[in-house]
Design a protein around this motif. Structure first.
Motif, PDB file in Angstrom:
ATOM      1  N   VAL A   1      25.815   4.052  -6.410  1.00 12.97           N
ATOM      2  CA  VAL A   1      24.861   4.920  -5.762  1.00 12.97           C
ATOM      3  C   VAL A   1      25.904   5.976  -4.928  1.00 12.97           C
ATOM      4  O   VAL A   1      26.373   5.526  -4.045  1.00 12.97           O
ATOM      5  CB  VAL A   1      23.455   4.463  -4.817  1.00 12.97           C
ATOM      6  N   ARG A   2      25.580   7.181  -5.260  1.00 17.59           N
ATOM      7  CA  ARG A   2      26.071   8.178  -4.452  1.00 17.59           C
ATOM      8  C   ARG A   2      24.945   8.805  -3.276  1.00 17.59           C
ATOM      9  O   ARG A   2      25.356   8.992  -2.421  1.00 17.59           O
ATOM     10  CB  ARG A   2      26.624   9.282  -5.209  1.00 17.59           C
ATOM     11  N   GLU A   3      23.726   9.132  -3.954  1.00 16.79           N
ATOM     12  CA  GLU A   3      22.944   9.670  -2.697  1.00 16.79           C
ATOM     13  C   GLU A   3      21.481   9.256  -3.495  1.00 16.79           C
ATOM     14  O   GLU A   3      21.202   8.848  -4.490  1.00 16.79           O
ATOM     15  CB  GLU A   3      23.181  10.999  -2.620  1.00 16.79           C
ATOM     16  N   SER A   4      20.378   9.582  -2.582  1.00 12.10           N
ATOM     17  CA  SER A   4      19.072   9.200  -2.800  1.00 12.10           C
ATOM     18  C   SER A   4      18.223  10.310  -2.402  1.00 12.10           C
ATOM     19  O   SER A   4      18.651  10.778  -1.304  1.00 12.10           O
ATOM     20  CB  SER A   4      18.596   7.886  -2.476  1.00 12.10           C
ATOM     21  N   LYS A   5      17.138  10.528  -3.104  1.00 10.13           N
ATOM     22  CA  LYS A   5      15.933  11.375  -2.185  1.00 10.13           C
ATOM     23  C   LYS A   5      14.776  10.716  -2.509  1.00 10.13           C
ATOM     24  O   LYS A   5      14.463  10.185  -3.862  1.00 10.13           O
ATOM     25  CB  LYS A   5      15.949  12.742  -3.162  1.00 10.13           C
ATOM     26  N   SER A   6      13.951  10.611  -1.529  1.00  8.00           N
ATOM     27  CA  SER A   6      12.728   9.837  -1.490  1.00  8.00           C
ATOM     28  C   SER A   6      11.460  10.660  -1.526  1.00  8.00           C
ATOM     29  O   SER A   6      11.603  11.849  -0.803  1.00  8.00           O
ATOM     30  CB  SER A   6      12.736   8.737  -0.495  1.00  8.00           C
ATOM     31  N   TYR A   7      10.344  10.201  -1.876  1.00 13.01           N
ATOM     32  CA  TYR A   7       9.334  10.979  -1.966  1.00 13.01           C
ATOM     33  C   TYR A   7       7.995  10.035  -1.768  1.00 13.01           C
ATOM     34  O   TYR A   7       7.807   9.071  -2.400  1.00 13.01           O
ATOM     35  CB  TYR A   7       8.651  11.648  -3.535  1.00 13.01           C
ATOM     36  N   ILE A   8       7.336  10.172  -0.518  1.00 11.36           N
ATOM     37  CA  ILE A   8       6.564   9.082   0.105  1.00 11.36           C
ATOM     38  C   ILE A   8       5.115   9.785  -0.614  1.00 11.36           C
ATOM     39  O   ILE A   8       4.851  10.986  -0.300  1.00 11.36           O
ATOM     40  CB  ILE A   8       6.423   9.078   1.571  1.00 11.36           C
ATOM     41  N   VAL A   9       4.241   8.975  -1.273  1.00  6.58           N
ATOM     42  CA  VAL A   9       3.056   9.465  -2.086  1.00  6.58           C
ATOM     43  C   VAL A   9       2.106   9.338  -0.902  1.00  6.58           C
ATOM     44  O   VAL A   9       1.721   8.330   0.067  1.00  6.58           O
ATOM     45  CB  VAL A   9       2.638   8.573  -2.945  1.00  6.58           C
ATOM     46  N   MET A  10       1.258  10.395  -0.728  1.00  3.84           N
ATOM     47  CA  MET A  10       0.424  10.867   0.464  1.00  3.84           C
ATOM     48  C   MET A  10      -1.123  10.511  -0.094  1.00  3.84           C
ATOM     49  O   MET A  10      -1.946  10.007   0.620  1.00  3.84           O
ATOM     50  CB  MET A  10       0.313  12.318   1.051  1.00  3.84           C
TER      51      MET A  10
ATOM     52  N   GLY B   1       0.896  -1.376   0.002  1.00  3.54           N
ATOM     53  CA  GLY B   1       0.104   0.044  -0.060  1.00  3.54           C
ATOM     54  C   GLY B   1       0.978   1.328  -0.141  1.00  3.54           C
ATOM     55  O   GLY B   1       0.271   2.454  -0.376  1.00  3.54           O
ATOM     56  N   LEU B   2       2.205   1.011   0.160  1.00  8.09           N
ATOM     57  CA  LEU B   2       3.033   2.459   0.582  1.00  8.09           C
ATOM     58  C   LEU B   2       3.727   2.484  -0.773  1.00  8.09           C
ATOM     59  O   LEU B   2       4.469   1.791  -1.420  1.00  8.09           O
ATOM     60  CB  LEU B   2       3.900   2.159   1.554  1.00  8.09           C
ATOM     61  N   LEU B   3       3.352   3.724  -1.528  1.00  7.15           N
ATOM     62  CA  LEU B   3       3.805   4.114  -2.840  1.00  7.15           C
ATOM     63  C   LEU B   3       5.065   5.066  -2.680  1.00  7.15           C
ATOM     64  O   LEU B   3       4.792   6.123  -1.954  1.00  7.15           O
ATOM     65  CB  LEU B   3       2.992   4.437  -3.763  1.00  7.15           C
ATOM     66  N   VAL B   4       6.143   4.742  -3.118  1.00  9.48           N
ATOM     67  CA  VAL B   4       7.362   5.721  -2.920  1.00  9.48           C
ATOM     68  C   VAL B   4       8.019   5.797  -4.303  1.00  9.48           C
ATOM     69  O   VAL B   4       8.308   4.950  -5.050  1.00  9.48           O
ATOM     70  CB  VAL B   4       8.414   4.931  -2.121  1.00  9.48           C
ATOM     71  N   PHE B   5       8.426   7.147  -4.653  1.00  4.01           N
ATOM     72  CA  PHE B   5       9.439   7.421  -5.624  1.00  4.01           C
ATOM     73  C   PHE B   5      10.568   7.837  -5.060  1.00  4.01           C
ATOM     74  O   PHE B   5      10.851   8.739  -4.113  1.00  4.01           O
ATOM     75  CB  PHE B   5       8.754   8.876  -6.598  1.00  4.01           C
ATOM     76  N   VAL B   6      11.680   7.343  -5.574  1.00  3.33           N
ATOM     77  CA  VAL B   6      12.997   7.757  -5.209  1.00  3.33           C
ATOM     78  C   VAL B   6      13.979   8.220  -6.431  1.00  3.33           C
ATOM     79  O   VAL B   6      14.008   7.498  -7.375  1.00  3.33           O
ATOM     80  CB  VAL B   6      13.796   6.363  -4.523  1.00  3.33           C
ATOM     81  N   GLU B   7      14.407   9.140  -6.177  1.00  4.92           N
ATOM     82  CA  GLU B   7      15.628   9.889  -7.241  1.00  4.92           C
ATOM     83  C   GLU B   7      16.971   9.188  -6.545  1.00  4.92           C
ATOM     84  O   GLU B   7      17.366   9.263  -5.787  1.00  4.92           O
ATOM     85  CB  GLU B   7      15.617  11.317  -6.953  1.00  4.92           C
ATOM     86  N   ILE B   8      17.601   8.604  -7.685  1.00  3.76           N
ATOM     87  CA  ILE B   8      19.031   8.063  -7.360  1.00  3.76           C
ATOM     88  C   ILE B   8      20.180   8.888  -8.236  1.00  3.76           C
ATOM     89  O   ILE B   8      20.035   9.017  -9.492  1.00  3.76           O
ATOM     90  CB  ILE B   8      19.022   6.473  -7.565  1.00  3.76           C
ATOM     91  N   SER B   9      21.171   9.275  -7.460  1.00  6.23           N
ATOM     92  CA  SER B   9      22.187   9.906  -8.132  1.00  6.23           C
ATOM     93  C   SER B   9      23.449   8.923  -8.178  1.00  6.23           C
ATOM     94  O   SER B   9      23.769   8.559  -6.901  1.00  6.23           O
ATOM     95  CB  SER B   9      22.786  11.228  -7.496  1.00  6.23           C
TER      96      SER B   9
END
Length: 170
Positions: A137-146, A69-77
């Motif tokens: 992978v150097r870094e990530s940024k996550s977006y949790i879908v509300m 049920g938890l949808l997440v988008f992740v930016e990966i550098s």
């Protein structure tokens, strides 16, 4: 990938629109809705499959009912940029069952990943032990879908030729 030998006509486009919404429709009913008898309708669908226009049929599942049920988008550098580095990352990402989509993109980061998991604790674990451990992978940024305002697998089918359908006002 098979190459289409001709342009999609009006009936082909109508078949595609209907099948995107109702993949389990019978050939008889599909034929009635597009103005063909069952045999010619079936042959058109089979041709669209052979030509690679129709690539498969899928059951759409409720993610909450199957523990995702938890949808997440992740930016990966990535730490470095090269064809081999991208291929290493891509190959590793493809093996992750929670990853629904993985796209190499332009912009401030290299990959955009769409994934589904059961809960935030599962995501924290996945991020720390798996995503950040992917090659280079150097870094990530996550977006949790509300809230999921719109999610569809249906593609817009142009009315004729290659023109996009007109946008509808909300």
């Amino acid at each position: 990938m098979p190459v289409r030998s001709r342009e999609l006509d009006k009936i082909d486009r109508k078949i595609l629109r209907i099948l995107q919404e109702e993949g389990r429709i019978s050939f008889t009913e599909l034929g009635e809705r597009v103005g063909l008898s069952t045999s010619p309708c079936t042959e058109r669908v089979r041709r669209l499959e052979r030509e690679g226009v129709i690539t498969g049929y899928h059951a759409r599942l409720d993610p909450h009912q199957v523990g995702a049920g938890l949808l997440v988008f992740v930016e990966i550098s990535l730490a470095y940029k090269s064809g081999d580095i991208f291929e290493d990352f891509r190959a590793a990402a493809l093996k992750l069952p929670n990853v629904l989509e993985c796209h190499l993109v332009s912009g401030d980061f290299d990959y955009l990943i769409k994934l589904r998991i059961s809960e935030m604790a599962s995501y924290r674990k996945l991020l720390g032990t798996t995503l950040l451990a992917l090659p280079h992978v150097r870094e990530s940024k996550s977006y949790i879908v509300m809230e999921e305002a719109k999610e569809t697998l249906s593609l817009p089918i142009p009315e004729r030729g290659g023109r996009e359908p007109r946008l509808q006002k909300p």
